[in-house]
Design a protein around this motif. Structure first.
Motif, PDB file in Angstrom:
ATOM      1  N   LEU A  46     -22.113  -5.828 -76.757  1.00  0.00           N
ATOM      2  CA  LEU A  46     -20.846  -5.494 -77.614  1.00  0.00           C
ATOM      3  C   LEU A  46     -19.513  -5.292 -76.526  1.00  0.00           C
ATOM      4  CD1 LEU A  46     -22.129  -3.096 -80.262  1.00  0.00           C
ATOM      5  CD2 LEU A  46     -21.421  -5.548 -80.779  1.00  0.00           C
ATOM      6  N   LYS A  47     -18.490  -5.940 -77.227  1.00  0.00           N
ATOM      7  CA  LYS A  47     -17.216  -5.429 -76.133  1.00  0.00           C
ATOM      8  C   LYS A  47     -16.459  -4.761 -77.196  1.00  0.00           C
ATOM      9  CE  LYS A  47     -18.744  -9.117 -73.471  1.00  0.00           C
ATOM     10  NZ  LYS A  47     -19.779  -9.555 -74.157  1.00  0.00           N
ATOM     11  N   THR A  73     -26.945   0.094 -72.797  1.00  0.00           N
ATOM     12  CA  THR A  73     -26.313  -0.367 -71.872  1.00  0.00           C
ATOM     13  C   THR A  73     -25.902  -1.829 -72.378  1.00  0.00           C
ATOM     14  OG1 THR A  73     -28.708  -1.446 -71.220  1.00  0.00           O
ATOM     15  CG2 THR A  73     -27.978   0.815 -69.836  1.00  0.00           C
ATOM     16  N   ASP A  74     -26.102  -2.024 -73.691  1.00  0.00           N
ATOM     17  CA  ASP A  74     -25.451  -3.519 -73.929  1.00  0.00           C
ATOM     18  C   ASP A  74     -24.023  -3.214 -74.593  1.00  0.00           C
ATOM     19  OD1 ASP A  74     -26.015  -2.008 -75.942  1.00  0.00           O
ATOM     20  OD2 ASP A  74     -26.881  -3.698 -77.317  1.00  0.00           O
ATOM     21  N   VAL A  75     -23.310  -2.246 -73.882  1.00  0.00           N
ATOM     22  CA  VAL A  75     -21.933  -2.122 -74.326  1.00  0.00           C
ATOM     23  C   VAL A  75     -21.001  -2.106 -73.189  1.00  0.00           C
ATOM     24  CG1 VAL A  75     -20.202  -0.433 -75.519  1.00  0.00           C
ATOM     25  CG2 VAL A  75     -22.383  -0.868 -76.479  1.00  0.00           C
ATOM     26  N   THR A  76     -19.763  -3.123 -73.228  1.00  0.00           N
ATOM     27  CA  THR A  76     -18.863  -2.779 -72.296  1.00  0.00           C
ATOM     28  C   THR A  76     -17.321  -2.238 -72.755  1.00  0.00           C
ATOM     29  OG1 THR A  76     -18.510  -5.035 -72.452  1.00  0.00           O
ATOM     30  CG2 THR A  76     -19.884  -4.211 -70.654  1.00  0.00           C
ATOM     31  N   LEU A  77     -16.762  -1.383 -72.346  1.00  0.00           N
ATOM     32  CA  LEU A  77     -15.323  -1.174 -72.650  1.00  0.00           C
ATOM     33  C   LEU A  77     -14.540  -1.793 -71.644  1.00  0.00           C
ATOM     34  CD1 LEU A  77     -13.410   0.528 -74.118  1.00  0.00           C
ATOM     35  CD2 LEU A  77     -13.840   2.439 -72.449  1.00  0.00           C
ATOM     36  N   PRO A  96     -19.840   1.763 -64.690  1.00  0.00           N
ATOM     37  CA  PRO A  96     -19.839   0.428 -64.707  1.00  0.00           C
ATOM     38  C   PRO A  96     -19.678  -0.326 -65.875  1.00  0.00           C
ATOM     39  CG  PRO A  96     -22.041   1.457 -64.449  1.00  0.00           C
ATOM     40  CD  PRO A  96     -21.325   2.620 -64.543  1.00  0.00           C
ATOM     41  N   ARG A  97     -19.772   0.317 -66.999  1.00  0.00           N
ATOM     42  CA  ARG A  97     -19.750  -0.225 -68.289  1.00  0.00           C
ATOM     43  C   ARG A  97     -18.135  -0.567 -68.404  1.00  0.00           C
ATOM     44  NH1 ARG A  97     -23.417   3.377 -71.710  1.00  0.00           N
ATOM     45  NH2 ARG A  97     -22.090   5.001 -70.513  1.00  0.00           N
ATOM     46  N   VAL A  98     -17.145  -0.158 -67.745  1.00  0.00           N
ATOM     47  CA  VAL A  98     -15.618   0.079 -68.111  1.00  0.00           C
ATOM     48  C   VAL A  98     -15.154  -0.938 -67.063  1.00  0.00           C
ATOM     49  CG1 VAL A  98     -13.733   1.338 -67.629  1.00  0.00           C
ATOM     50  CG2 VAL A  98     -15.910   2.361 -68.493  1.00  0.00           C
ATOM     51  N   TRP A  99     -14.232  -1.857 -67.857  1.00  0.00           N
ATOM     52  CA  TRP A  99     -13.682  -2.835 -67.034  1.00  0.00           C
ATOM     53  C   TRP A  99     -12.138  -2.711 -67.286  1.00  0.00           C
ATOM     54  CZ3 TRP A  99     -16.217  -7.256 -64.509  1.00  0.00           C
ATOM     55  CH2 TRP A  99     -17.526  -7.129 -64.816  1.00  0.00           C
ATOM     56  N   ARG A 100     -11.454  -2.948 -66.039  1.00  0.00           N
ATOM     57  CA  ARG A 100      -9.965  -2.634 -66.112  1.00  0.00           C
ATOM     58  C   ARG A 100      -9.211  -3.966 -65.981  1.00  0.00           C
ATOM     59  NH1 ARG A 100      -7.844   2.097 -62.564  1.00  0.00           N
ATOM     60  NH2 ARG A 100      -6.031   1.314 -63.375  1.00  0.00           N
ATOM     61  N   HIS A 101      -8.137  -4.404 -66.971  1.00  0.00           N
ATOM     62  CA  HIS A 101      -7.447  -5.577 -66.840  1.00  0.00           C
ATOM     63  C   HIS A 101      -5.987  -5.549 -66.655  1.00  0.00           C
ATOM     64  CE1 HIS A 101     -11.323  -7.306 -68.057  1.00  0.00           C
ATOM     65  NE2 HIS A 101     -11.371  -6.604 -69.140  1.00  0.00           N
TER      66      HIS A 101
END
Length: 222
Positions: A46-47, A73-77, A96-101
């Protein structure tokens, strides 16, 4: 006097603004921009998407803390935005599930929203945030704090998920329980609510009616 929501009107009345001639006209947004393709988001499962400043008002710290307690663990933010007013060092962005854009062009935002499974709006206070409507027009499910106008925008939880700020563990529970099919269905409900209440046509008609009322009141005064 025009307010963007019933919550905004109640706040205005509490600060002493008059009720006579005070009208609520919800914001309207144009249909989603079909030109940008859905944004590719890193990670599996899930995104989840956050859009906004990294400051106290927007409540990113609440969201990050809730995610820390999520075991799946199948979730990213994915974070679209940056710190502007507050020191970013107060935020724990180490998950590590957090991605910055960073910030993206507004014309690209529909692509991000369309690619996300859900938008999370953990704000401590708001007016009537446009990003909620922008998610709804993209059939993206919305998870929001029960602050300001967000409960009425989401039809008291019928068109989105709400959690109280004084019970942040509920946000953790919501994230733990998310399922793709349910989010898709919720996104469809949100889209229907957008079409029925928050288009530019609805906002324009309500504004025209407000001008007609104002002109009629002026004619009555002579």
């Amino acid at each position: 006097i025009l307010s963007l929501s019933e919550a905004g009107k109640r706040a205005a009345l509490a600060y002493g603004l008059p009720s006579e001639g005070h009208i609520t006209i919800p914001q309207g947004v144009a249909p989603a921009d079909a030109s940008p393709p859905p944004k590719e988001m890193e990670g599996d499962g899930l995104k989840l998407l956050f859009v906004g400043r990294f400051d106290r008002q927007k409540g990113l710290d609440i969201l990050l803390s809730a995610l820390k307690r999520v075991r799946r663990t199948d979730v990213t933010l994915h974070l679209v935005g940056e710190a502007e007013y507050d020191d970013e060092s107060r935020l724990d962005l180490s998950d590590p599930r957090v991605w910055r854009h960073g910030w993206v062009l507004h014309m690209e935002l529909d692509g991000w929203l369309a690619a996300a499974d859900a938008l999370i709006v953990p704000s401590r206070w708001e007016g009537a945030p446009l990003v909620v409507l922008e998610a709804m027009r993209n059939r993206t499910a919305v998870i929001a704090s029960s602050q300001s106008a967000m409960p009425e925008m989401l039809d008291q939880g019928a068109a989105g998920m709400l959690f109280p700020l004084d019970k942040p563990d509920q946000l953790t529970t919501i994230i733990e329980s998310l399922e793709p099919e349910a989010l898709t269905a919720l996104g469809d409900v949100g889209f229907a609510r957008y079409q029925g209440n928050y288009t530019l046509k609805h906002a324009g008609a309500a504004l025209d009616a407000a001008y007609e009322m104002a002109l009629a009141r002026r004619r009555e005064r002579g």
